[in-house]
Design an enzyme around this catalytic site. Structure first.
Site: not given
Length: 311
Positions: A124, A161, A163, A245
């Protein structure tokens, strides 16, 4: 050639004041890679990275700020999602050095592929800002280092991921020679990653998933949408932001992947890598916050990288 696994104990000294991204994650990963089936896994410690390496993808003022505020005691909140402790900067620098070492070994042919597990996370982190518990974007550094140090013309970053991989999208939005692809739950942090976000040269590929989606939808996105685009792009190296995740037991998302889905997507990526870049893959562990499924998922991912398919 064997698969290379790189980590560093400094990652245990990065503390976040109780956030889900915690030192025990590294211990869980080590446990997942501890069985006799990993006897042939080549294990190395991550060297410390350099300031010059950070400058490949991050703004000088941002790097200077991070260095200046690194605490000697207690905690420093770099952003809403990034907390620094006295051990954070050293851990992050070994992550940077580790990912460039992985690229060096893979691009030179000394390793078939490589897996990096260091803390803090990084996918990120943007050009001039932290994000999602990360300060420095390791997958972005890997891509640019492959170009600068090894003459790679094109690099593809593949992010599974839960996200969105907004950091690589931000850093490489205007770069025609780096493809950034991501599957991720929407709506979910960081709120970006719509299919219409395609980059200045159409080299950004986002396939958002919805809450409740499982392996069938996830694998269809990779096999049917993303990997055909990677085949067309024909990168010299594939870099994976390997977040775990999206597992159905990891409650930081609402996706329903299982251990075997991570094995399947890894196998599909490796098949493409063999066709376009001689199998050259550098994979870097990102999310995965419940320890038991993290250990199992990394195990499944690593076994496929090694050419071993679990039962």
């Amino acid at each position: 050639m064997t698969t290379l696994y790189v980590s560093h104990p400094s990652g245990l000294d990065h503390h976040t004041g109780g956030l889900a991204e915690r030192p025990e994650r590294l211990l869980a990963i080590e446990q997942g890679l501890a069985g006799p089936e990993f006897a042939s896994l080549r294990r190395e410690l991550a060297p410390r990275g350099s300031l010059e390496t950070l400058l490949l993808v991050h703004a000088p003022d941002y790097i200077e700020h991070v260095m200046a505020v690194a605490p000697r005691e207690g905690f420093y909140r770099l952003s809403d999602t990034m907390v620094m402790s006295p051990g954070t900067l050293e851990a992050a620098m070994h992550g940077v050095g580790g990912v460039t070492f992985c690229v060096d070994e893979v691009m030179s042919g000394r390793a078939r592929n490589a897996l990096l597990a260091t803390r803090p996370n990084g996918h990120h982190a943007k050009y001039d800002a932290p994000g999602g518990g990360g300060m420095f974007n390791k997958v972005a550094i890997a891509a640019r280092h492959a170009q600068v140090a090894h003459g790679a013309d094109r690099v593809a970053i593949l992010d599974f991921d839960a996200h969105h991989g907004d950091g690589a999208q931000d850093i490489f939005w205007g770069d025609p020679d780096v493809m950034a692809c991501s599957t991720h739950e929407m709506p979910l942090y960081p709120g970006t990653g719509r299919a219409r976000e395609q980059g200045a040269h159409g080299q950004i590929v986002n396939v958002p998933l919805k809450a409740g989606d499982g392996g069938e939808v996830f694998l269809a996105a990779w096999r049917g949408i993303i990997l055909p685009r990677v085949m067309e792009f024909r990168p010299d190296l594939i870099v994976i932001a390997a977040g775990f995740d999206a597992h159905g037991e990891d409650r930081l998302s609402h996706l329903e992947l299982q251990d075997e889905d991570y094995a399947s997507v890894t196998d599909a990526i490796m098949e493409v890598a063999e066709k376009v870049c001689g199998g050259r893959i550098v994979s870097e562990v990102e999310g995965g916050y419940r320890l038991e499924p993290l250990a199992r998922s990394v195990r499944a991912h690593a076994l496929v990288l090694m050419g071993i398919h679990s039962d």
